[in-house]
Design a protein around this motif. Structure first.
Motif, PDB file in Angstrom:
ATOM      1  N   GLU A  58      53.734 117.703   4.933  1.00  0.00           N
ATOM      2  CA  GLU A  58      55.042 117.081   4.663  1.00  0.00           C
ATOM      3  C   GLU A  58      55.648 117.610   3.364  1.00  0.00           C
ATOM      4  N   GLY A  59      55.587 118.886   3.213  1.00  0.00           N
ATOM      5  CA  GLY A  59      56.199 119.545   2.059  1.00  0.00           C
ATOM      6  C   GLY A  59      55.369 119.529   0.795  1.00  0.00           C
ATOM      7  N   GLU A  60      54.292 118.754   0.775  1.00  0.00           N
ATOM      8  CA  GLU A  60      53.450 118.642  -0.424  1.00  0.00           C
ATOM      9  C   GLU A  60      52.243 119.573  -0.305  1.00  0.00           C
ATOM     10  N   THR A  61      51.903 120.220  -1.399  1.00  0.00           N
ATOM     11  CA  THR A  61      50.712 121.058  -1.399  1.00  0.00           C
ATOM     12  C   THR A  61      49.476 120.169  -1.469  1.00  0.00           C
ATOM     13  N   THR A  62      48.509 120.457  -0.637  1.00  0.00           N
ATOM     14  CA  THR A  62      47.307 119.633  -0.574  1.00  0.00           C
ATOM     15  C   THR A  62      46.130 120.508  -0.152  1.00  0.00           C
ATOM     16  N   PHE A  63      44.941 119.950  -0.171  1.00  0.00           N
ATOM     17  CA  PHE A  63      43.792 120.672   0.386  1.00  0.00           C
ATOM     18  C   PHE A  63      42.813 119.645   0.941  1.00  0.00           C
ATOM     19  N   SER A  64      42.856 119.477   2.265  1.00  0.00           N
ATOM     20  CA  SER A  64      41.924 118.531   2.889  1.00  0.00           C
ATOM     21  C   SER A  64      41.565 119.039   4.280  1.00  0.00           C
ATOM     22  N   ASN A  65      40.339 118.741   4.672  1.00  0.00           N
ATOM     23  CA  ASN A  65      39.863 119.224   5.961  1.00  0.00           C
ATOM     24  C   ASN A  65      40.463 118.383   7.080  1.00  0.00           C
ATOM     25  N   ARG A  66      40.931 119.043   8.134  1.00  0.00           N
ATOM     26  CA  ARG A  66      41.516 118.311   9.253  1.00  0.00           C
ATOM     27  C   ARG A  66      40.555 118.246  10.437  1.00  0.00           C
ATOM     28  N   GLN A  67      39.801 119.340  10.663  1.00  0.00           N
ATOM     29  CA  GLN A  67      38.925 119.384  11.836  1.00  0.00           C
ATOM     30  C   GLN A  67      37.930 120.535  11.741  1.00  0.00           C
ATOM     31  N   ILE A  68      36.920 120.451  12.581  1.00  0.00           N
ATOM     32  CA  ILE A  68      35.972 121.558  12.749  1.00  0.00           C
ATOM     33  C   ILE A  68      35.809 121.795  14.250  1.00  0.00           C
ATOM     34  N   ASP A  69      35.863 123.048  14.668  1.00  0.00           N
ATOM     35  CA  ASP A  69      35.693 123.398  16.074  1.00  0.00           C
ATOM     36  C   ASP A  69      34.401 124.174  16.274  1.00  0.00           C
ATOM     37  N   LEU A  70      33.644 123.777  17.285  1.00  0.00           N
ATOM     38  CA  LEU A  70      32.498 124.587  17.724  1.00  0.00           C
ATOM     39  C   LEU A  70      32.880 125.157  19.084  1.00  0.00           C
ATOM     40  N   VAL A  71      32.820 126.470  19.210  1.00  0.00           N
ATOM     41  CA  VAL A  71      33.366 127.124  20.407  1.00  0.00           C
ATOM     42  C   VAL A  71      32.337 128.073  21.023  1.00  0.00           C
ATOM     43  N   HIS A  72      32.264 128.048  22.349  1.00  0.00           N
ATOM     44  CA  HIS A  72      31.442 129.045  23.050  1.00  0.00           C
ATOM     45  C   HIS A  72      32.239 129.648  24.199  1.00  0.00           C
ATOM     46  N   PHE A  73      32.134 130.968  24.362  1.00  0.00           N
ATOM     47  CA  PHE A  73      32.717 131.644  25.512  1.00  0.00           C
ATOM     48  C   PHE A  73      31.661 132.500  26.203  1.00  0.00           C
ATOM     49  N   SER A  74      31.631 132.394  27.522  1.00  0.00           N
ATOM     50  CA  SER A  74      30.785 133.264  28.353  1.00  0.00           C
ATOM     51  C   SER A  74      31.711 134.241  29.035  1.00  0.00           C
ATOM     52  N   ASN A  75      31.521 135.500  28.740  1.00  0.00           N
ATOM     53  CA  ASN A  75      32.468 136.527  29.173  1.00  0.00           C
ATOM     54  C   ASN A  75      31.828 137.481  30.195  1.00  0.00           C
ATOM     55  N   TYR A  76      32.463 137.642  31.345  1.00  0.00           N
ATOM     56  CA  TYR A  76      31.919 138.537  32.375  1.00  0.00           C
ATOM     57  C   TYR A  76      32.895 139.683  32.629  1.00  0.00           C
ATOM     58  N   LYS A  77      32.417 140.905  32.469  1.00  0.00           N
ATOM     59  CA  LYS A  77      33.268 142.097  32.647  1.00  0.00           C
ATOM     60  C   LYS A  77      33.390 142.403  34.139  1.00  0.00           C
ATOM     61  N   ILE A  78      34.618 142.369  34.663  1.00  0.00           N
ATOM     62  CA  ILE A  78      34.780 142.666  36.094  1.00  0.00           C
ATOM     63  C   ILE A  78      35.224 144.107  36.325  1.00  0.00           C
ATOM     64  N   ARG A  79      35.846 144.713  35.368  1.00  0.00           N
ATOM     65  CA  ARG A  79      36.191 146.137  35.368  1.00  0.00           C
ATOM     66  C   ARG A  79      35.936 146.638  33.956  1.00  0.00           C
ATOM     67  N   GLU A  80      36.086 147.935  33.768  1.00  0.00           N
ATOM     68  CA  GLU A  80      35.886 148.506  32.440  1.00  0.00           C
ATOM     69  C   GLU A  80      36.858 147.882  31.424  1.00  0.00           C
ATOM     70  N   ASN A  81      38.063 147.490  31.897  1.00  0.00           N
ATOM     71  CA  ASN A  81      39.082 146.951  30.975  1.00  0.00           C
ATOM     72  C   ASN A  81      39.521 145.531  31.329  1.00  0.00           C
ATOM     73  N   GLN A  82      38.756 144.849  32.165  1.00  0.00           N
ATOM     74  CA  GLN A  82      39.132 143.491  32.568  1.00  0.00           C
ATOM     75  C   GLN A  82      37.932 142.564  32.496  1.00  0.00           C
ATOM     76  N   SER A  83      38.207 141.300  32.149  1.00  0.00           N
ATOM     77  CA  SER A  83      37.096 140.349  32.074  1.00  0.00           C
ATOM     78  C   SER A  83      37.549 138.936  32.437  1.00  0.00           C
ATOM     79  N   LEU A  84      36.589 138.148  32.883  1.00  0.00           N
ATOM     80  CA  LEU A  84      36.790 136.726  33.135  1.00  0.00           C
ATOM     81  C   LEU A  84      35.889 135.972  32.177  1.00  0.00           C
ATOM     82  N   ALA A  85      36.347 134.813  31.707  1.00  0.00           N
ATOM     83  CA  ALA A  85      35.501 134.060  30.779  1.00  0.00           C
ATOM     84  C   ALA A  85      35.677 132.560  30.986  1.00  0.00           C
ATOM     85  N   LEU A  86      34.609 131.842  30.678  1.00  0.00           N
ATOM     86  CA  LEU A  86      34.653 130.389  30.661  1.00  0.00           C
ATOM     87  C   LEU A  86      34.325 129.940  29.240  1.00  0.00           C
ATOM     88  N   GLY A  87      35.069 128.963  28.749  1.00  0.00           N
ATOM     89  CA  GLY A  87      34.849 128.518  27.378  1.00  0.00           C
ATOM     90  C   GLY A  87      34.632 127.020  27.301  1.00  0.00           C
TER      91      GLY A  87
END
Lengths: 227, 201
Positions: A58-87
């Motif tokens: 809201e226009g004020e300078t501050t420093f506070s944590n809002r969130q933490i994300d833990l992320v995983h993606f499983s990536n499968y290559k279907i062509r040399e330049n294409q892939s499908l992934a689930l996250g």
């Protein structure tokens, strides 16, 4: 530097200048650490941890944590330049700013091409953002380009630029559809064969069909390790 | 729970800085193949003199230096007419080869059929990403090689360098393949896979 490269640098500078003129904007710093490895020749995993800090609220300078994300993606290559992934992602927010924690499931298709020096990427994602209150379905398309800043191919010790544009549509029961737009640019360094660092900025216009769209900017920093 | 909230910013900051420093320190220990842009002044003078007549009307003129261990070379890349040329010289300025981008329809039918038959032997599926017509110097008179290359002549000593995405036993990989003028396989080299995670996620 080619005219395309110059054009994108100008676009990024312009976007940054443009958001500085807005009132009540929100600013975040988002550091991220990512780790990727091949499970087999076609199949790869990526794990990352990202944290988001308010730097302008809201226009004020501050420093506070809002969130933490833990992320995983499983990536499968279907062509040399294409892939499908689930996250799968879990967002811890309740303990920080009182917002809802979120479980996110992602389905992704990616295609990339490199006619000459610049590599183009097209990423399509559908997501289910599950919170206690509701499930929001989000659909997004991202166009990305990246290229080395020294020479025609990226060698160890050299810098590169990544720029993206992404429109998003969110749909949830009992709510109006929400349209968002994002634009980002990051500069990175290939410090080792399997290690990169990136810094950059992202501008988001959230709910841009609304009479009062929200303007959010990010300072991004990330490290990416590959085993 | 409250203590985690207070500690997290410091923890994230520390983690990021640690990873950054690890990367910086590690860089000094590596030796790698490198390609970098150089200025015209860094190119051997005799190479520039040899090439000068062909650089008239050239666009997007760029100079590069390549090093792989002890081996070094210089490359001059430019666009002329509708073709994209790449001319390679040794550090002493001796011509090594001339290459330009072509399409499969520019290759004589018999040669292209031989190339495709080689693909069928090696791969279950292929996608040709790039083809270059190559004029290796290999002891020939440099001025003759340049003249023949810029006249786009199809001669017995020329080669075709292809970048191909090939599928084999469910594996998709990228290859650099060199054929002679008759379509006989000379060299097949696999590209190291590139990591795209830094853009993708």
């Amino acid at each position: 530097m080619s005219s395309i490269k110059r054009g994108f640098l100008f676009l990024v500078l312009f976007a940054h200048w443009n958001i500085q003129g807005q009132e009540n904007l929100t600013g975040f710093w988002q550091p991220q650490v990512g780790l990727g490895y091949q499970v087999s020749e076609q199949y790869a995993h990526n794990f990352s941890v990202a944290s988001r800090f308010f730097i302008v609220e809201e226009g004020e300078t501050t420093f506070s944590n809002r969130q933490i994300d833990l992320v995983h993606f499983s990536n499968y290559k279907i062509r040399e330049n294409q892939s499908l992934a689930l996250g799968i992602q879990y967002r811890f927010r309740e303990s920080f700013d009182g917002g809802a924690n979120e479980l996110r499931l992602t389905q992704q298709y990616n295609q990339r091409s490199r006619p000459f020096v610049i590599r183009f990427g097209h990423r399509i994602r559908s997501e289910q953002r599950i919170t206690k209150a509701r499930t929001t379905h989000r659909f997004r398309y991202r166009f990305a380009l990246d290229f080395p800043l020294q020479g025609e191919k990226l060698d160890v010790g050299e810098a590169y630029l990544v720029a993206t544009v992404e429109p998003l549509l969110s749909i949830a029961k009992g709510r109006n559809p929400e349209y968002d737009g994002r634009i980002s640019a990051q500069i990175g360094w290939q410090l080792q064969k399997d290690f990169k660092i990136q810094f950059g900025t992202e501008y988001r216009m959230e709910d841009f069909t609304h009479t009062l769209p929200e303007h959010v900017f990010f300072i991004l920093s990330s490290v990416q390790l590959t085993l | 729970m409250k203590s985690i909230v207070f500690d997290m910013p410091k923890f994230s900051l520390l983690l990021f800085i640690s990873c950054f420093l690890w990367g910086i320190l590690g860089t000094a220990q590596q030796k790698n193949e490198r390609e970098s842009r150089v200025t015209e002044k860094e190119i051997p003078e005799n190479a520039l003199i040899l090439l000068k007549p062909y650089l008239e009307d050239a666009k997007r003129l760029r100079y590069y230096q390549e090093s792989d261990g002890d081996k070094r070379s210089f490359e001059v890349k430019f666009k002329k007419g509708k073709l994209r040329y790449s001319v390679e010289f040794s550090p002493e300025g001796k011509l090594e080869d001339v290459e330009f981008l072509i399409k499969s329809t520019d290759i004589p039918d018999e040669t292209w059929e031989a190339i495709q038959s080689e693909f069928q032997k090696k791969f279950s599926k292929t996608y040709v990403k790039k083809i270059q017509q190559q004029y290796p110097s290999e002891g020939r008179a440099e001025s003759e090689v340049l003249k023949e290359a810029f006249q786009n002549l199809i001669l017995p000593y020329i080669r075709y360098e292809l970048v191909v995405a090939g599928k084999n036993q469910n594996h998709h990989r990228l290859y650099e393949i060199l054929f002679d003028a008759k379509g006989e396989l000379l060299l097949l080299r696999e590209f190291a896979p590139t990591n795209y995670d830094h853009v993708l996620y």
